[in-house]
Design an enzyme around this catalytic site. Structure first.
Site, short mmCIF file in Angstrom:
data_model
loop_
_atom_site.label_atom_id
_atom_site.label_comp_id
_atom_site.label_asym_id
_atom_site.label_seq_id
_atom_site.Cartn_x
_atom_site.Cartn_y
_atom_site.Cartn_z
CE LYS A 1 -4.15 -1.88 0.04
NZ LYS A 1 -4.97 -2.07 1.24
NE ARG B 1 -7.41 -8.72 -1.09
CZ ARG B 1 -6.98 -7.82 -1.96
NH1 ARG B 1 -6.11 -6.89 -1.57
NH2 ARG B 1 -7.37 -7.85 -3.21
#
Length: 654
Positions: free
Chosen positions: A591, A633
């Protein structure tokens, strides 16, 4: 009643209920008339005054009549149970007259528990305020007040979760609005007790509200069990504590007095201002509280779940005068001391393991961190967009590589939800994901989740072989999503998000609540996300997705700035506690906040930072270690899997 009890019943009637012979004949006539209109069990119970309500104890001297009332419910050899259960799973017609005095019954292939019309009552922590109590029973007979009860549920034959789901469906659907399921615990896989040479059990607990007396509730439960293939009744030849397709046990029963001034039942327990009085009773067929619940971790653990979700209220054992959490702690301490003292013991007792049930009797086990491998089949994802979108074969091959690297579940997504992304049309999303899911399923039975905000895509993906719905909007984008998931009866990942991909990065201020509620102001990102997640969890429950099918996700990178993401990772343990220890999925992989902290503009070069972020998610304060159910994840499964294995080995070192 059986002959051996005749003298006792005669003495009871003579000593405690003296009455002329004519009155006895009159009672007999009334009972015979009742048999024609109300059914054997209820009529006999009422005739001898056993169908009492309101938490009154029933004299054990009358229990022989209960045996007579239930005689003939189910009478067959235990060796038939597996074959009967297989028939039920296939949806075949069962000749119930072979086992009891009942007509032929057809068992549906699809459990009605999965229908949203029934599932909406499985709302966990929600109140029963919208439940109807207006239907009449037995020609407008006055309905007693609603009473709370707790039931243990379990199964170790066939599709265990489906068996439990079907049984709970039937318990509500066949009750004529006298039973409603309020909340569920989480589910656990447990080793068998007493008779150990049998399959592992799936166990949980449910809180119900009922207008039935305890013995009437027991009668309803036995009917449900026998209808789903269990050998029950006084003439049962089944092995005690042996395998069973479904098992429902009454644990506790709380009595309530009627609250309304006109003598009618309060609409809900929330509106009933009377204080609960836990029932203590014992007959030959039913003992409350359950006599062995304090020695069973597979009972106390799910009961502690319900206690935790009871808005701070405690569920207290009426005889031992301990809460469920206190009993569980005592049991675990005792087991630990026994293991230390028994130096000859070759291996420790198997602990109960939290699980997420999947279709076809598969489970995600939370005895270790679950690794979810990311498979984006989009042309515009922020990290690997376009790599696997042009070929179904290449996408399926990547899924197999992720499995080889250690993935426990594959998350397939056909729509990019990166900041600023445009919404993908449903037909395009379907064309991307369905062939890939079908191709993976043809090669592997690995659990598959579908990453989508659209109910039509979720339904098609589940039909194609997926097992879990992963919605980044938490069910807010598509108004049909929650009811769709409830109808399909599959697990759901509920992610926290504000706005949509185009607007979410302008909604990162958690010093106030957008809804303007006073108690939410100034709470900060960890408390704010937890509160908003729980609202979505309750919304899912209200729609029919029970707690034991839910996973929550704080939405790292969605409507959070860098500081917000870092605070959520640092506060992972607080998130769990504030969200009733629901399973948590964290998705920090590659991210943008990692790039800003590490000065790395290329998403594919952020795997080292991803490992650090993932390990931060697994930190805990030691108090709730056994309840920390985590999923990660990630893109680079091999790197994260290796780091997690080492981390957990260090955590578990003596």
């Amino acid at each position: 009643p059986p002959r051996r009890n005749s003298s006792r019943l005669e003495a009871m009637n003579r000593n405690h209920h003296p009455q002329p012979f004519e009155i006895s004949i009159l009672y007999l006539i009334v009972s015979m008339l009742a048999l024609r209109s109300r059914g054997v069990s209820s009529a006999i119970l009422d005739a001898v005054g056993l169908a009492g309500r309101g938490g009154r104890a029933f004299p054990s001297t009358k229990s022989a009549v209960v045996v007579a009332a239930h005689r003939g419910v189910f009478s067959c050899s235990y060796r038939d149970v597996v074959e009967r259960h297989r028939c039920i799973q296939r949806g075949d017609t069962i000749d119930a007259s072979h086992y009891s005095r009942r007509s032929t019954t057809v068992i549906s292939r699809r459990p009605s528990f999965l229908a949203s019309s029934i599932l909406h009552q499985l709302r966990g922590g929600g109140s029963a305020r919208n439940s109807s109590t207006s239907s009449t029973v037995n020609n407008n007979e006055q309905r007693s007040s609603w009473q709370r009860a707790y039931i243990a549920v379990g199964a170790n034959l066939g599709d265990r979760y489906r068996n439990i789901a079907e049984a709970l469906t039937a318990l509500e659907a066949e009750s004529d609005n006298t039973i409603r399921i309020i909340r569920t615990s989480y589910l656990r896989m447990t080793a068998p007790m007493y008779v150990t040479d049998q399959p592992a059990f799936l166990n949980g607990a449910v809180e119900i509200e009922t207008t039935l007396s305890p013995l009437e509730l027991l009668s309803s439960i036995k009917k449900v069990e026998s209808g789903r293939g269990r050998d029950v009744g006084p003439d049962s030849t089944a092995l005690r504590y042996g395998p069973r397709p479904v098992d429902l046990d009454i644990l506790l029963f709380d009595g309530y007095e009627v609250a309304n001034p006109d003598g009618s039942a309060a609409d809900t327990l929330d509106e009933n201002e009377s204080t609960a009085s836990s029932l203590v009773m014992q007959t030959e067929v039913l003992e409350i509280p359950h006599p062995r619940m304090a020695e069973r971790e597979f009972v106390l653990s799910p009961m502690s779940d319900l206690e935790r979700k009871n808005n701070g209220g405690k569920i207290t054992h009426p005889v031992l005068n301990k809460t469920m959490a206190e009993l569980l702690h005592s049991l675990r301490s005792s087991q630990s001391n026994n293991q230390v003292g028994d130096t000859n013991k070759e291996e420790e007792e198997e602990e109960a393991v939290r699980v997420l049930p999947l279709p076809r009797d598969r489970m995600l086990l939370f005895n270790q961190t679950v690794i979810m491998g990311i498979l984006n089949v989009t042309p515009d994802s922020f990290s690997d967009g376009g790599k696997y979108s042009n070929s179904t074969e290449s996408a399926a091959a990547q899924a197999l590589r992720l499995i080889k690297d250690g993935a426990d579940i594959i998350d397939v997504g056909g729509e990019s939800t990166r900041p600023g992304a445009e919404e993908t049309a449903v037909p395009e999303e379907l064309a991307r994901v369905v062939p890939v899911i079908e191709s993976i399923r043809a090669e592997s039975d690995i659990p598959i989740s579908i990453d989508t905000r659209h109910s039509a895509v979720a339904r098609a993906a589940i039909d194609a072989g997926a097992d879990v719905v992963n919605d980044v909007s938490g069910g807010t984008h598509d108004p049909d999503m929650l009811s769709c998931v409830a109808e399909m009866g599959v697990p759901m990942v509920i992610m926290h998000m504000r706005g949509n991909p185009k607007t979410m990065q302008s909604l990162t201020n958690y010093d106030y609540d957008r809804g303007g509620e006073e108690e939410d102001r100034g709470e900060g990102v960890v408390a704010g996300v937890a509160r908003e997640l729980m609202r979505r969890s309750i919304a899912a429950e209200n729609a029919g997705v029970p707690r034991w099918l839910q996973v929550v996700d704080p939405g790292i990178g969605f409507a959070k700035d860098v500081d917000g993401n870092l605070s959520l990772l640092k506060g992972a343990d607080a998130l769990r506690r504030n969200c009733d220890n629901l399973p948590f999925l964290f998705g920090p992989s590659r991210k943008g906040f990692i790039g800003k902290v590490a000065g790395e503009p290329d998403p594919e070069e952020r795997d080292y930072g991803t490992v650090a972020a993932c390990l931060a998610c697994l930190q805990n304060d030691g108090e709730h270690t056994e309840e920390a159910c985590s999923l990660l994840r990630v893109h680079n499964v091999k790197a994260v899997k290796q780091a997690v294995l080492v981390h957990e080995a260090i955590q578990n070192a003596k």
